[in-house]
Design a protein around this motif. Structure first.
Motif, PDB file in Angstrom:
ATOM      1  N   SER A  60     -38.753 -18.697 -21.457  1.00 23.01           N
ATOM      2  CA  SER A  60     -38.138 -19.038 -20.111  1.00 23.01           C
ATOM      3  C   SER A  60     -38.811 -18.315 -18.895  1.00 23.01           C
ATOM      4  O   SER A  60     -39.086 -17.170 -18.970  1.00 23.01           O
ATOM      5  CB  SER A  60     -36.499 -18.962 -19.843  1.00 23.01           C
ATOM      6  N   GLN A 113     -35.690 -16.171 -17.243  1.00 20.79           N
ATOM      7  CA  GLN A 113     -35.055 -15.220 -18.285  1.00 20.79           C
ATOM      8  C   GLN A 113     -35.837 -14.275 -18.869  1.00 20.79           C
ATOM      9  O   GLN A 113     -35.421 -13.421 -19.524  1.00 20.79           O
ATOM     10  CB  GLN A 113     -33.954 -15.898 -18.996  1.00 20.79           C
ATOM     11  N   ARG A 144     -36.642 -15.067 -21.812  1.00 26.18           N
ATOM     12  CA  ARG A 144     -36.368 -15.043 -23.279  1.00 26.18           C
ATOM     13  C   ARG A 144     -36.843 -16.371 -24.029  1.00 26.18           C
ATOM     14  O   ARG A 144     -37.125 -17.308 -23.092  1.00 26.18           O
ATOM     15  CB  ARG A 144     -34.666 -15.000 -23.385  1.00 26.18           C
ATOM     16  N   ILE A 165     -32.131 -19.451 -26.007  1.00 25.13           N
ATOM     17  CA  ILE A 165     -31.093 -19.983 -24.884  1.00 25.13           C
ATOM     18  C   ILE A 165     -30.650 -21.256 -25.060  1.00 25.13           C
ATOM     19  O   ILE A 165     -29.186 -21.359 -24.753  1.00 25.13           O
ATOM     20  CB  ILE A 165     -32.132 -20.004 -23.500  1.00 25.13           C
ATOM     21  N   GLU A 176     -27.700 -20.961 -27.477  1.00 27.20           N
ATOM     22  CA  GLU A 176     -26.283 -20.312 -26.832  1.00 27.20           C
ATOM     23  C   GLU A 176     -25.543 -21.399 -26.118  1.00 27.20           C
ATOM     24  O   GLU A 176     -24.419 -21.413 -26.105  1.00 27.20           O
ATOM     25  CB  GLU A 176     -26.896 -19.251 -25.841  1.00 27.20           C
ATOM     26  N   ARG A 177     -26.221 -22.463 -25.498  1.00 31.30           N
ATOM     27  CA  ARG A 177     -25.516 -23.411 -24.855  1.00 31.30           C
ATOM     28  C   ARG A 177     -25.294 -24.558 -25.589  1.00 31.30           C
ATOM     29  O   ARG A 177     -24.412 -25.379 -25.213  1.00 31.30           O
ATOM     30  CB  ARG A 177     -26.452 -24.014 -23.550  1.00 31.30           C
ATOM     31  N   LEU A 235     -27.625 -25.991 -17.786  1.00 32.90           N
ATOM     32  CA  LEU A 235     -28.826 -25.122 -18.000  1.00 32.90           C
ATOM     33  C   LEU A 235     -29.973 -26.002 -17.414  1.00 32.90           C
ATOM     34  O   LEU A 235     -30.735 -25.410 -16.949  1.00 32.90           O
ATOM     35  CB  LEU A 235     -29.011 -24.761 -19.465  1.00 32.90           C
TER      36      LEU A 235
END
Length: 327
Positions: A79, A82, A84, A89, A92-93, A276
Motif C-alpha cells: 500500500s 500504509q 504494508r 490489509i 483485516e477488513r 477502505l
C-alpha cells in the motif's frame, strides 16, 4: 451439462481478465507509483532502480501478465499509504464486509421471499396493500438516504442503536466477528437493513409477480378442483415453480450486496473493504484500489457462476433445450 459448465467458466474467466486489465491500467494512468513511493530527495538513479524493481521498465503486456500472476497468488504489492502488504490489509477488513453482506443477504432473501408469498396469496388484503406501498420506499429511495433516515430515527431520536462503527468484536484466530458480542450485534442492525432493504423489495416484488402468474395456471386450478388443501397448493405446487425464475435475479441481487456495500460502509463508517476503497481513492492508493476491484469481481462472478449452475440443475427445460440443440 459439461459443455454448458465449460462455456460459463470460460466466460467468467474472460470477465475477470477484463477486470484485471482495468485494475492494472490504474497503475499506468492514475499517477506514477514511483512519484508516490519516493520522496522529494530522489535522484534519477533512484527512480530508475525503483522502476526496475517494480518491473515498470518492461512492456505493457509483460507487466499485465506479471500482475495477473501475482494477483492469482494474492499478492497485490504494498500500500502506498500504509507501506504494508495489500493482502494483509484486505484480510483485516474483509470479515466486516462479509459479515454485513451475509446478514443483509439473509434479510433480502428470506424477507423478500416471505413477503412476496404473503402479498401474492393475500393480494386483496389490507396488509398486503400496505406492504406493497411501503416497498416503494425501498425501491425509490437511494441507499445512502435510507441509511441517514435510519440513523436519525433509531440513533439520534430514539437512541436505541449506534450510528457508526462495528462495536466490540471477537478475534477467532485472525477472523474478527461481532456476532458474539451485544454491541457488535446492535451495530450490525442498521447497516444490514440499509444494505438489504433495496434487494429485499426487489425480490419481494419479483416473487409476488411470478407467484401470481403461477397461481393462474391450469394445473393450479386442477389441483384445487381435486380438493387439495389451499396451503398445499400454494407451497407445494405454486411456490416450487415460482422460485425457478427467481433464482437468477436473486443471485444477481445477492452479488450486488457485496459489490455495493461501499455506500453503506461509508454512511455508517463500517470498517470494511468498501470504506477502505473510499480512503484509497482519497489518497490515490492504487494497489489497494486494484486489489479491491479484483476481489469484488471474483466474488460477483463466482456468485453468478454458482447461480447459473443451480438454475441449470433445477430447471429441466434448460436441459431439454440443450439436449435438443445438440441433436
Amino acid at each position: 451439462m459439461l459443455a454448458y459448465i465449460i462455456r460459463r467458466v470460460f466466460q467468467s474467466v474472460l470477465v475477470l481478465l477484463i477486470v484485471g486489465l482495468v485494475a492494472f491500467s490504474m497503475f499506468a494512468f492514475v499517477g506514477d507509483p514511483v512519484d508516490n513511493m519516493l520522496g522529494q530527495e530522489r535522484t534519477q538513479a533512484d527512480i530508475e532502480r525503483l522502476r526496475q524493481q517494480l518491473g515498470l521498465d518492461r512492456p505493457f503486456i509483460v507487466q499485465y501478465w506479471l500482475f495477473l500472476e501475482q494477483a492469482v497468488q494474492g499478492n497485490f504489492g504494498l500500500s502506498y499509504r500504509q507501506g504494508r502488504p495489500v493482502a494483509e490489509i484486505l484480510m483485516e477488513r474483509l470479515p466486516a464486509t462479509l459479515e454485513l453482506a451475509f446478514v443483509s443477504g439473509l434479510l433480502a432473501l428470506f424477507g423478500g421471499i416471505a413477503l412476496g408469498i404473503f402479498t401474492a396469496i393475500r393480494r386483496r388484503g389490507a396488509a398486503a396493500n400496505v406492504i406493497m406501498t411501503l416497498s416503494l420506499i425501498g425501491v425509490s429511495l437511494p441507499t445512502f438516504l435510507i441509511g441517514i433516515l435510519l440513523i436519525y430515527v433509531f440513533a439520534v431520536e430514539l437512541g436505541w442503536l449506534p450510528s457508526f462503527g462495528r462495536g466490540e468484536v471477537t478475534d477467532l484466530g485472525g477472523w474478527t466477528t461481532g456476532f458474539l458480542t451485544a454491541s457488535g450485534l446492535k451495530a450490525l442492525i442498521l447497516p444490514a437493513i440499509t444494505l438489504g432493504l433495496y434487494q429485499m423489495t426487489l425480490i419481494m416484488r419479483l416473487v409476488r409477480t411470478e407467484m401470481l402468474e403461477v397461481l393462474r395456471m391450469d394445473y393450479i386450478r386442477f389441483a384445487r378442483a381435486r380438493g387439495i388443501r389451499e396451503k398445499s397448493v400454494n407451497f407445494r405446487h405454486a411456490l416450487k415453480n415460482t422460485l425457478v425464475p427467481v433464482i437468477t435475479i436473486t443471485g444477481l441481487q445477492l452479488g450486488s450486496i457485496i459489490a455495493f456495500a461501499i455506500i453503506t460502509e461509508t454512511v455508517f463508517q463500517w470498517p470494511g473493504v468498501g470504506l477502505l476503497f473510499i480512503n484509497a481513492i482519497q489518497f490515490v492508493d492504487i494497489p489497494v484500489m486494484a486489489a479491491y476491484l479484483m476481489m469484488i469481481s471474483v466474488m460477483f462472478v463466482g456468485i453468478n457462476l454458482i447461480v447459473d449452475m443451480l438454475y441449470f440443475a433445477i430447471d429441466p427445460r434448460l436441459r431439454v433445450d440443450r439436449t435438443a440443440g445438440g441433436h
